[in-house]
Each structure stands twice: as C-alpha cells, then as structure tokens.
Design an enzyme around this catalytic site. Structure first.
Site, short mmCIF file in Angstrom:
data_model
loop_
_atom_site.label_atom_id
_atom_site.label_comp_id
_atom_site.label_asym_id
_atom_site.label_seq_id
_atom_site.Cartn_x
_atom_site.Cartn_y
_atom_site.Cartn_z
N CYS A 1 73.28 52.34 77.81
CA CYS A 1 73.76 52.47 76.43
C CYS A 1 75.26 52.72 76.33
O CYS A 1 75.85 52.54 75.26
CB CYS A 1 73.00 53.58 75.73
SG CYS A 1 71.20 53.36 75.75
N HIS B 1 77.16 55.41 69.72
CA HIS B 1 75.94 54.73 70.13
C HIS B 1 74.82 55.16 69.20
O HIS B 1 74.64 56.35 68.95
CB HIS B 1 75.63 55.10 71.59
CG HIS B 1 74.25 54.75 72.02
ND1 HIS B 1 73.69 53.50 71.80
CD2 HIS B 1 73.29 55.49 72.65
CE1 HIS B 1 72.46 53.48 72.28
NE2 HIS B 1 72.20 54.67 72.79
N ASN C 1 67.57 51.89 68.47
CA ASN C 1 68.51 51.99 69.59
C ASN C 1 68.55 50.63 70.31
O ASN C 1 67.58 50.24 70.96
CB ASN C 1 68.03 53.09 70.54
CG ASN C 1 68.95 53.29 71.74
OD1 ASN C 1 69.85 52.49 71.99
ND2 ASN C 1 68.71 54.35 72.49
#
Length: 329
Positions: A123, A256, A286
């Site tokens: 990520c 993020h 996500n």
C-alpha cells in the site's frame, strides 16, 4: 530547461480508472451470507468508513486498469505516450510472475525502449514509485515518467474471512512526472521494518507448478492499525522538516485510503482540519498501491486540489513499509 539550472520534477497530469462493477456493502453482505459468512453495511461502515468498492471482471488484470489510468494522465498532461522515457508500476497483484506489469503496460501503450519496472511496497507502493521516479529525473536518467499504482486485490481475498474481504477493492491511478526548473516534488521519506512481515501478508508462492503456502491475504487488523497511526504521523513530520515547511503549509492531505479512522487520526495528529483531508475510501475501499493516485486524481478533477497547492501524500503497507511525499502541484 536551462542546462545549468537545478533539475527537479513536477506532476504534469493525473489519471485514474475504476472497473465498472461497483459492489455495495449490502450486495457484498448478501454474497457472503450465501456462504454462511455474516456481515452488514453497518458493521463495515462503523469500523472502516467503506460503503462500496469496485471489482474487476474475470480476465481484467492490473495492467488493463493501469493502462486506462495512464491514458487519462497522459491526456491531462497534454503529452503522447511516445514521449515517456520511464514507466514504474506499483502493484502487489501483477499480471504475471514475470515480466513486470510495467513492461506489459508499456506494450499496451505502444511504447518501446524506455526503462520499465515494478515496485513492490504494497500500500506504500505509489509513494515508493514516485520517489524513485523523482530521483531518476533529478539524476538525469529520465525526463518524463509514467508512475502508476494498479491493483486487482479481489483476486487475493479470502471470502471466508469477513475481517479482510470487505476492506479491499480494485482500481488504478497514475501521474505523469516530468523534469522541471521549479521544484514540484519537495521532499520524501521511505521506510520499512521487516520485523512486522507477518501482520499483513499473502504467504504463498508458486513452485513446480503448484501454489505453496496460502495465496490469500492475511492481516492482524489491530496490529496494523496501531503501527499505521504511529508511523504516518512521524513520516509526515519528517518530510515537512526536510522541505522546511510546517503543518500549516499543507493544503491537502492525500493518505492511503485504508480506514477512515486511521486517516482521521493522522489528520488530527497533524492538526489538520478534516476539510483538508481527501477521502475516497467510502467509494473505493482499500485499493492498495492504487489508492493514493486514485484519490489524488479524483480531487484534482473535482476542482479541490489545484495548481499551486501543497499536497502531502502518505501510505503504509505490508512489509511493513511506509513513506510520504510533499509536493507543490
């Protein structure tokens, strides 16, 4: 660019792409219920802020999403694919073991000869990739880079684990980063701590034509949450210090998009009002390495983030990896 001037990099254009299949929490909950797994829209929203996510259709890979995002970024930058001399793709869900997804993107864009490679920092991948591209431009190795975050995380989810399968989605975001006389990317910081490999991982690999280990995502949610909140504040302050800026100089924080509670906590620690926080997690879930460039592009196209704004990008992912970039758009 003046041959005697300092060499910097700046973002010339942004782009993003989401697969058309949008799955709401209620729709996902109904699918899981058919397998005996209980969850609900309320349960997911309260813990994560996620209301929907996009899943790629069968046969659609990270490179396909990345190419669409790249085309939009190239159009926004008013440049042709043939002018790109560096392609970096941040992904944890590559099309193949090899070659890199970046080489596949290169082929699909009809570009030949320039350097192309993947970055794997989960990520935090886009922040890593952007920092690498900035360094290569400053070193004179490249003049115009395509930096992409692209993921099909739906392929590695365990749909028997309600604590993880509701969190992730598919998508891609991209930027064109070009050489400039004026500083655009002001400062960055990258970190990793391999002691935390086990708290977020996909512990499987291919050997002899078989998958060894478990090829599905595993996460210790509380451990990830605790670590993420602490490192994101520190790396943001680190980057601000490198750039001789303060929290008050940040116009927009683009974190993020993992969990709204982590994002709000980070903004609070940096004393930033929530109005300066770019949030897309409710619609995207996500999307790992794609989440920062996706959120950045959405905010740019919505007219929120504009030329001249100072933007903080930051991410944290499995590895454990984390990093931040401060830039003037």
């Amino acid at each position: 660019m003046n041959a005697n001037s300092h060499r910097f990099s700046r973002i010339a254009g942004t782009g993003s792409f989401l697969p058309p299949n949008r799955l709401t929490n209620d729709e996902l909950a109904a699918q899981l219920a058919a397998q005996g797994i209980e969850t609900s829209d309320q349960w997911i929203v309260e813990r994560t802020g996620i209301r929907a996510r996009h899943f790629a259709a069968a046969g659609v890979n990270s490179s396909d999403l990345g190419v669409e995002a790249a085309k939009r970024a190239l159009a926004a930058a008013h440049c042709q694919a043939s002018s790109i001399d560096l392609i970096i793709v941040a992904t944890s869900t590559p099309d193949m073991v090899f070659p890199s997804t970046a080489c596949i993107v290169q082929q699909k864009l009809g570009v030949h000869g320039c350097a192309a490679f993947d970055v794997q920092a989960v990520c935090a991948g886009f922040v890593y990739a952007l920092t690498v591209a900035d360094s290569m431009i400053k070193a004179g190795v490249a003049r115009k880079a395509l930096v992409i975050g692209a993921e099909v995380f739906s392929r590695i989810l365990d749909f028997k684990d309600r604590t993880t399968c509701v969190l992730f989605g598919d998508g891609a975001g991209a930027v064109v980063l070009e050489a400039s006389d004026e500083p655009g990317l002001l400062a960055s910081a990258l970190h990793a701590d391999g002691r935390h490999v086990g708290i977020l991982c996909v512990p499987g690999h291919v050997s002899g034509g078989h998958v060894l280990g478990d090829p599905l995502l595993k996460m210790d949610g509380p451990a990830v949450f605790k670590l993420a909140v602490s490192v994101l504040e520190r790396v943001a302050r680190d980057v601000l210090a490198k750039a001789n800026r303060t929290e008050a100089d940040i116009d927009w924080l683009v974190p993020h998009q993992a969990n709204i509670r982590i994002m709000l906590s980070t903004a609070k620690k940096l004393e930033l009002p929530t109005e300066k926080l770019v949030v897309t997690v409710h619609e995207h879930g996500n999307t790992s390495a794609a989440s920062i460039p996706l959120a950045l592009d959405e905010a740019v196209r919505a007219g929120k983030i504009q030329r001249g704004d100072t933007v903080m990008l930051e991410g944290v992912g499995g590895g454990f990896t984390w990093g931040a970039v401060l830039l003037d758009l």
